[in-house]
Scaffold this motif. Structure first.
Motif, PDB file in Angstrom:
ATOM      1  N   LEU B   6       0.842  -1.194   0.000  1.00  0.00           N
ATOM      2  CA  LEU B   6       0.000   0.000   0.000  1.00  0.00           C
ATOM      3  C   LEU B   6       0.878   1.244   0.000  1.00  0.00           C
ATOM      4  CD1 LEU B   6      -2.851   1.203   0.228  1.00  0.00           C
ATOM      5  CD2 LEU B   6      -2.604   1.054   2.712  1.00  0.00           C
ATOM      6  N   ILE B   8       0.758   5.063   0.294  1.00  0.00           N
ATOM      7  CA  ILE B   8      -0.100   6.176   0.722  1.00  0.00           C
ATOM      8  C   ILE B   8       0.714   7.459   0.617  1.00  0.00           C
ATOM      9  CG2 ILE B   8      -1.328   7.199   2.680  1.00  0.00           C
ATOM     10  CD1 ILE B   8      -2.819   4.838   1.522  1.00  0.00           C
ATOM     11  N   ASP B  13      -1.338  10.489   4.202  1.00  0.00           N
ATOM     12  CA  ASP B  13      -0.947   9.937   5.505  1.00  0.00           C
ATOM     13  C   ASP B  13      -1.161  10.977   6.603  1.00  0.00           C
ATOM     14  OD1 ASP B  13       0.295   8.428   7.539  1.00  0.00           O
ATOM     15  OD2 ASP B  13       2.271   9.284   7.050  1.00  0.00           O
ATOM     16  N   TYR B  16      -5.241  13.185   5.495  1.00  0.00           N
ATOM     17  CA  TYR B  16      -6.499  12.534   5.114  1.00  0.00           C
ATOM     18  C   TYR B  16      -6.484  11.040   5.443  1.00  0.00           C
ATOM     19  CZ  TYR B  16      -7.191  16.926   2.677  1.00  0.00           C
ATOM     20  OH  TYR B  16      -7.334  18.265   2.386  1.00  0.00           O
ATOM     21  N   PRO B  17      -6.338  10.695   6.736  1.00  0.00           N
ATOM     22  CA  PRO B  17      -6.231   9.278   7.100  1.00  0.00           C
ATOM     23  C   PRO B  17      -7.432   8.452   6.629  1.00  0.00           C
ATOM     24  CG  PRO B  17      -6.530  10.691   9.050  1.00  0.00           C
ATOM     25  CD  PRO B  17      -6.219  11.586   7.898  1.00  0.00           C
ATOM     26  N   GLY B  20      -6.913   6.805   3.325  1.00  0.00           N
ATOM     27  CA  GLY B  20      -6.037   5.637   3.411  1.00  0.00           C
ATOM     28  C   GLY B  20      -6.799   4.426   3.929  1.00  0.00           C
ATOM     29  N   LEU B  21      -7.594   4.626   4.977  1.00  0.00           N
ATOM     30  CA  LEU B  21      -8.353   3.510   5.554  1.00  0.00           C
ATOM     31  C   LEU B  21      -9.360   2.964   4.549  1.00  0.00           C
ATOM     32  CD1 LEU B  21      -8.940   4.933   9.156  1.00  0.00           C
ATOM     33  CD2 LEU B  21      -7.276   3.196   8.437  1.00  0.00           C
ATOM     34  N   VAL B  24      -7.575   0.724   2.187  1.00  0.00           N
ATOM     35  CA  VAL B  24      -7.315  -0.589   2.794  1.00  0.00           C
ATOM     36  C   VAL B  24      -8.579  -1.446   2.724  1.00  0.00           C
ATOM     37  CG1 VAL B  24      -6.726  -1.792   4.932  1.00  0.00           C
ATOM     38  CG2 VAL B  24      -5.545   0.339   4.322  1.00  0.00           C
ATOM     39  N   ASP B  25      -9.709  -0.874   3.122  1.00  0.00           N
ATOM     40  CA  ASP B  25     -10.974  -1.624   3.101  1.00  0.00           C
ATOM     41  C   ASP B  25     -11.275  -2.156   1.706  1.00  0.00           C
ATOM     42  OD1 ASP B  25     -11.351  -1.168   5.750  1.00  0.00           O
ATOM     43  OD2 ASP B  25     -12.776   0.486   5.505  1.00  0.00           O
ATOM     44  N   GLU B  28      -8.883  -4.995   0.744  1.00  0.00           N
ATOM     45  CA  GLU B  28      -9.129  -6.229   1.499  1.00  0.00           C
ATOM     46  C   GLU B  28     -10.426  -6.886   1.039  1.00  0.00           C
ATOM     47  OE1 GLU B  28      -6.546  -5.313   5.548  1.00  0.00           O
ATOM     48  OE2 GLU B  28      -8.733  -5.059   5.626  1.00  0.00           O
ATOM     49  N   VAL B  34      -3.109  -6.692   2.440  1.00  0.00           N
ATOM     50  CA  VAL B  34      -2.565  -5.342   2.310  1.00  0.00           C
ATOM     51  C   VAL B  34      -1.433  -5.152   3.300  1.00  0.00           C
ATOM     52  CG1 VAL B  34      -3.090  -2.883   2.489  1.00  0.00           C
ATOM     53  CG2 VAL B  34      -4.794  -4.448   1.559  1.00  0.00           C
ATOM     54  N   ALA B 244     -15.919   2.863  -0.655  1.00  0.00           N
ATOM     55  CA  ALA B 244     -15.856   2.024   0.544  1.00  0.00           C
ATOM     56  C   ALA B 244     -17.105   2.177   1.407  1.00  0.00           C
ATOM     57  CB  ALA B 244     -14.604   2.368   1.349  1.00  0.00           C
ATOM     58  N   TYR B 246     -18.091   4.941   3.079  1.00  0.00           N
ATOM     59  CA  TYR B 246     -17.932   5.817   4.238  1.00  0.00           C
ATOM     60  C   TYR B 246     -19.005   6.895   4.195  1.00  0.00           C
ATOM     61  CZ  TYR B 246     -13.378   3.816   5.466  1.00  0.00           C
ATOM     62  OH  TYR B 246     -12.365   2.987   5.854  1.00  0.00           O
TER      63      TYR B 246
END
Ligand code: SF4
Lengths: 460, 248
Positions: B6, B8, B13, B16-17, B20-21, B24-25, B28, B34, B244, B246
């Motif tokens: 990954l 980022i 990093d 805008y965390p 990134g999350l 990952v979602d 996965e 990942v 994702a 969100y």
């Protein structure tokens, strides 16, 4: 002054900047429609780029072939190493023929050589006969675009200029009325002229002929009435064969204005009976570009102006902000080649969006060349000390992951606590019109680590 | 299970965390393992785009070392992936593993469509969305057809967004005009940059978008800065956050 402050000045009149943007975007849209109507468009571009690459690779041979063929047709070929030589040759020719009044059709090369002021200093009246060029000439300005020289002028501006110089009615803005007045005025100038000067769109090595594309027919008038025709061209205007014209003529007008072809595509093969044709071939830095692998492709340019019309920066900053005879993306590549000291800022006046490279009919990789110029100019020492230091500091931090993490943590903790005046002030150009992002408490890596410690797949 | 390294980008990093999350979602859920190499920082694009090659070079070298070993490398940014695929040659040409690295590095949407073959997304997103085509993804990576070329239309981000139930993609007057971020351009040419951003926002508003999305958070950071200063109602979301599922 460099590009950025001039652009800011242009934008300070926001309605005018928006009008300028929309006017040029309209030209770009017309180009899109014209291009989309030809399914073979991309093939044509490929073909044009290949022909140009070939010609440029064998330029010396084609130039000699052209000189022979043109001479056989009765034209006289002159060679000019630079702008000064070009201007001297033109002046000498005019003096030899006792020319007092010269009519010119569109020629960016003579802009590049600053021919008009030179001739005027020597007592010769020079009249630009392209309507747009005449407008800026009367206004005492330089063209702001290579195809649409007066695109920065609204019709109200033109009305004022014509009222002052041509005696049109005060406050008149009707384009037909103004164009008619200009036509009348120019007709007088054509009749009085002792010589005509044109640019050249294409010169055919095989035939020794030249081709001039205009929408107003002014090149034809300017060369039919006076006895002497001078044609000035950069040495990169050559194409090998007459049949290659089919590729370029189809691309040129569509890319420039969205027309299938310019209203007049005039071919000159030698002088007309009883007349003289002088061809002035100008280098002025072109062979230096030819010798450079990185920038050679910029010589493919057929001066269609499409990269200007599509450039989001050009549309919003106006041609004059570039302070060079050819503005916009291609101008920002050609100008530093000629004079890095003066034009080192131009390759930075670009967001690297790449639209110019996709629009260019001869496939010049304009935005990559602009990027290459940044590197080249930085190596020549033309990068501001603050930018250089900033980049060195960033690189230092980014090579040390621990330091990077700490610096990030400190900034995210500190900046939100600072008083607004400390963050938003004149040292922070980002914050003049924009907010900074909201700083999160934890970085991505911290949140990911926490999530993985908890063994959760989700954290929202 | 193939492993994705990954990548980022530094500003994601730090700032805008959630983007990134969400990345990952998505990876996965698409069936990939990942891994996030902890020592990564920045790909070097700011230095390279300013002409500072000596400053960019060590970062390109680090990148190859950190990411060379994965099956795939994926980043939620067209611009940073374009740096690796289109501009690292200058620093890494001929290095062992570099050609492989270029071939296996993908922008997120491109990866989901071309490699993972994502063909359905289960959640709803009942909003009017404007897709801003970030330039480097568009004209360097060719994630969609650019409006200048005469060629069949396609778009990978658009293709994914259309999988969402209830979404309405609005039609912009200028399909792929630049937003004016452009890295250091955003501050060096502040006036032009901000006018470009405002025009882009205006196009989205006129088209009736509630949310503006893009493959690149840097474009959105610039435009969100203008939107927040002017207290406009338009929202920005990175495409990974939308895909994702969100919340807005
Ligand atoms: S660089 Fe290409 S697009 Fe620009 S003026 Fe020259 S030919 Fe036209």
């Amino acid at each position: 002054m460099s590009h950025a402050p001039l652009a800011a000045q242009f934008i300070a009149d926001r309605p005018r900047a928006t009008w300028h943007d929309q006017t040029l975007w309209f030209v770009r849209s017309k180009r899109d429609k014209a291009a989309q109507a030809l399914p073979e468009w991309e093939e044509l571009r490929e073909c044009a780029a290949a022909i140009k690459a070939h010609t440029v690779a064998h330029l010396a041979d084609y130039l000699e072939q052209f000189e022979r063929a043109a001479t056989n047709r009765g034209a006289t070929v002159h060679w000019a190493r630079d702008a000064a030589e070009h201007n001297e040759i033109v002046l000498r020719l005019l003096q030899q023929h006792q020319v007092r009044r010269l009519v010119k059709s569109k020629s960016m090369l003579t802009e590049e050589c600053h021919l008009n002021p030179y001739l005027e200093r020597h007592g010769i009246e020079v009249v630009d006969t392209d309507l747009g060029e005449r407008i800026v000439q009367l206004a005492g300005e330089a063209p702001s675009h290579i195809v649409l020289p007066a695109i920065h002028k609204k019709k109200e501006d033109v009305g004022r200029i014509f009222h002052e110089h041509l005696g049109t009615a005060a406050g008149a803005t009707d384009p037909n009325y103004l164009a008619e007045a200009a036509r009348h005025h120019l007709r007088q100038k054509f009749l009085q002229a002792d010589a005509g000067l044109t640019g050249v769109n294409f010169a055919v090595a095989e035939t020794g002929g030249i081709v001039v594309c205009t929408n107003e027919g002014n090149a034809d008038l300017g060369t039919s009435l006076p006895r002497v025709h001078i044609a000035s061209m950069g040495i990169e205007k050559l194409i090998p064969r007459a049949q290659d014209l089919g590729v370029f003529v189809r691309l040129l007008a569509r890319s420039a204005t969205g027309q299938p072809i310019t209203a007049y595509t005039s071919h000159f093969h030698g002088p007309r009976p009883g007349g003289e044709l002088h061809l002035v071939l100008v280098d002025n830095g072109r062979t230096a570009i030819l010798g450079n692998d990185e920038f050679r492709r910029s010589l493919n340019c057929i001066r269609c102006g499409a990269c200007m019309n599509t450039c989001p920066v050009y549309r919003r900053s106006g041609g004059h902000s570039y302070q060079t005879s050819v503005p916009g993306p291609i101008g920002s590549i050609l100008a530093p080649a000629r004079d890095p000291q003066t034009h080192y800022d131009l390759p930075q006046a670009c967001s690297l969006c790449g639209s110019c490279s996709d629009v260019c009919p001869v496939k010049i990789d304009l935005h990559h060349q602009l990027l290459s110029w940044r590197r080249e100019l930085a190596q020549l020492g033309f990068l501001s000390a603050s930018k250089r230091l900033g980049m060195q500091a960033m690189s230092f931090v980014f090579q040390r992951p621990g330091l990077y993490r700490t610096a990030g943590r400190v900034a995210r903790w500190l900046v939100p606590k600072l008083p607004r005046a400390l963050v938003y002030n004149r040292f922070n150009p980002w914050g003049r019109q924009r907010e900074l992002p909201e700083f999160p408490r934890q970085s991505f890596r911290e949140q990911l680590a926490a999530r993985r410690r908890r063994g959760q797949s989700h954290e929202r | 299970m193939p492993t994705v390294g990954l990548f980022i980008p530094c500003y994601i990093d730090q700032l805008y965390p959630r983007v990134g999350l969400a990345t990952v979602d998505l990876l996965e859920r698409a069936g990939f393992r990942v891994e996030y190499p902890e020592d990564q920082t920045c790909c070097g694009q700011p230095m390279a785009n300013t002409g500072c090659t000596a400053e960019a070079r060590p970062l390109a070298e680090r990148f190859l070392t950190l990411f060379g070993g994965f099956d795939y490398v994926v980043a939620p940014s067209g611009s940073c992936v374009a740096m690796v695929r289109c501009h690292y040659d200058e620093y890494l040409a001929g290095r062992p593993g570099f050609d492989e690295l270029k071939a296996k590095t993908f922008e997120l949407c491109e990866f989901l469509v071309d490699v993972a073959g994502v063909a359905q997304i289960s959640h709803r997103f009942p909003h009017r969305v404007g897709l801003h085509q970030s330039c480097h993804g568009l004209r360097e990576l060719r994630l969609a057809q650019s409006s200048e070329l005469v060629a069949p239309a396609y778009g990978k981000a658009q293709q994914l967004l259309q999988l969402l139930d209830g979404i309405e993609l609005v039609t912009l007057a200028r399909p792929d005009e630049c937003c004016g971020f452009g890295g250091t351009f955003a501050v060096a040419e502040e006036a032009v940059s901000c006018m470009m951003g405002e025009d882009r926002i205006h196009d989205h508003e006129t088209a009736g978008a509630e949310i503006m999305t893009a493959n690149d958070m840097s474009c959105l950071m610039h435009m969100a800065g203008l939107i927040r200063r002017q207290k406009k109602s338009l929202r920005v979301m990175h495409i990974a956050e939308i895909l994702a599922g969100y919340p807005v």
